[in-house]
Design a protein around this motif. Structure first.
Motif, PDB file in Angstrom:
ATOM      1  N   GLY A   1       0.817  -1.214   0.000  1.00 19.44           N
ATOM      2  CA  GLY A   1       0.000   0.000   0.000  1.00 19.44           C
ATOM      3  C   GLY A   1       0.847   1.259   0.000  1.00 19.44           C
ATOM      4  N   ALA A   2       1.937   1.247   0.772  1.00 22.31           N
ATOM      5  CA  ALA A   2       2.845   2.395   0.813  1.00 22.31           C
ATOM      6  C   ALA A   2       3.476   2.638  -0.548  1.00 22.31           C
ATOM      7  CB  ALA A   2       3.926   2.182   1.873  1.00 22.31           C
ATOM      8  N   ILE A   3       3.864   1.564  -1.215  1.00 23.49           N
ATOM      9  CA  ILE A   3       4.453   1.686  -2.549  1.00 23.49           C
ATOM     10  C   ILE A   3       3.427   2.233  -3.531  1.00 23.49           C
ATOM     11  CG2 ILE A   3       5.406   0.368  -4.490  1.00 23.49           C
ATOM     12  CD1 ILE A   3       6.569  -1.557  -2.260  1.00 23.49           C
ATOM     13  N   ALA A   4       2.217   1.714  -3.493  1.00 21.33           N
ATOM     14  CA  ALA A   4       1.171   2.188  -4.400  1.00 21.33           C
ATOM     15  C   ALA A   4       0.863   3.666  -4.165  1.00 21.33           C
ATOM     16  CB  ALA A   4      -0.092   1.347  -4.229  1.00 21.33           C
ATOM     17  N   ALA A   5       0.812   4.072  -2.908  1.00 17.01           N
ATOM     18  CA  ALA A   5       0.538   5.476  -2.586  1.00 17.01           C
ATOM     19  C   ALA A   5       1.668   6.383  -3.067  1.00 17.01           C
ATOM     20  CB  ALA A   5       0.319   5.639  -1.079  1.00 17.01           C
ATOM     21  N   GLU A   6       2.903   5.940  -2.887  1.00 17.17           N
ATOM     22  CA  GLU A   6       4.053   6.738  -3.325  1.00 17.17           C
ATOM     23  C   GLU A   6       4.098   6.858  -4.839  1.00 17.17           C
ATOM     24  OE1 GLU A   6       8.076   7.410  -4.764  1.00 17.17           O
ATOM     25  OE2 GLU A   6       7.208   5.409  -4.694  1.00 17.17           O
TER      26      GLU A   6
ATOM     27  N   VAL B   1       0.084   9.441   2.734  1.00 13.84           N
ATOM     28  CA  VAL B   1      -0.361   8.064   2.974  1.00 13.84           C
ATOM     29  C   VAL B   1       0.824   7.107   2.895  1.00 13.84           C
ATOM     30  CG1 VAL B   1      -1.752   6.174   2.017  1.00 13.84           C
ATOM     31  CG2 VAL B   1      -2.737   8.461   2.253  1.00 13.84           C
ATOM     32  N   ALA B   2       1.713   7.320   1.932  1.00 13.98           N
ATOM     33  CA  ALA B   2       2.877   6.443   1.778  1.00 13.98           C
ATOM     34  C   ALA B   2       3.738   6.459   3.033  1.00 13.98           C
ATOM     35  CB  ALA B   2       3.693   6.865   0.560  1.00 13.98           C
ATOM     36  N   PHE B   3       4.024   7.641   3.561  1.00 12.73           N
ATOM     37  CA  PHE B   3       4.867   7.714   4.753  1.00 12.73           C
ATOM     38  C   PHE B   3       4.149   7.163   5.976  1.00 12.73           C
ATOM     39  CE2 PHE B   3       7.457  10.627   2.224  1.00 12.73           C
ATOM     40  CZ  PHE B   3       8.718  10.148   2.541  1.00 12.73           C
TER      41      PHE B   3
END
Length: 107
Positions: A8-13, A41-43
């Motif tokens: 999810g973090a990767i997708a948000a970034e 969101v990513a962080f």
């Protein structure tokens, strides 16, 4: 669960970075909001991954490598960016490096 949060973090970034391209230097409102929200969101998700005990080197390595790789591929496939064979090889090396980092981590 930590790996799902990392995805999810990767997708948000990646979403934030692609939106940044369309923000035209933060002069277009919607892409600017999407970019800022994507990074926030990513962080936050990355922080959740780390709070669940994943090693920071592994988490950040996977996050950074897959993020850079996905942005480069999306840029080449959908946005008209160039991607030479040397650049593609570099992406493969980045991914290989992260795999080595993960495989070498103590479980």
């Amino acid at each position: 669960m930590a790996w799902l949060l990392l995805v999810g973090a990767i997708a948000a970034e990646v979403t934030g970075t692609i939106a940044l391209r369309f923000s035209d230097g933060f002069t277009r409102a919607l892409p600017t909001v999407v970019a800022l929200a994507g990074y926030a969101v990513a962080f936050w998700l990355l922080a959740q991954v780390l709070s669940r005990g994943m090693n920071i080197g592994v988490a950040y390595g996977v996050w950074a490598a897959l993020g850079v790789s996905l942005v480069a591929v999306i840029g080449a496939v959908f946005l008209g960016d160039s991607l030479t064979w040397i650049q593609a090889g570099g992406i493969a090396l980045v991914i290989a490096g992260v795999l080595a980092l993960e495989l070498g981590a103590a479980h």
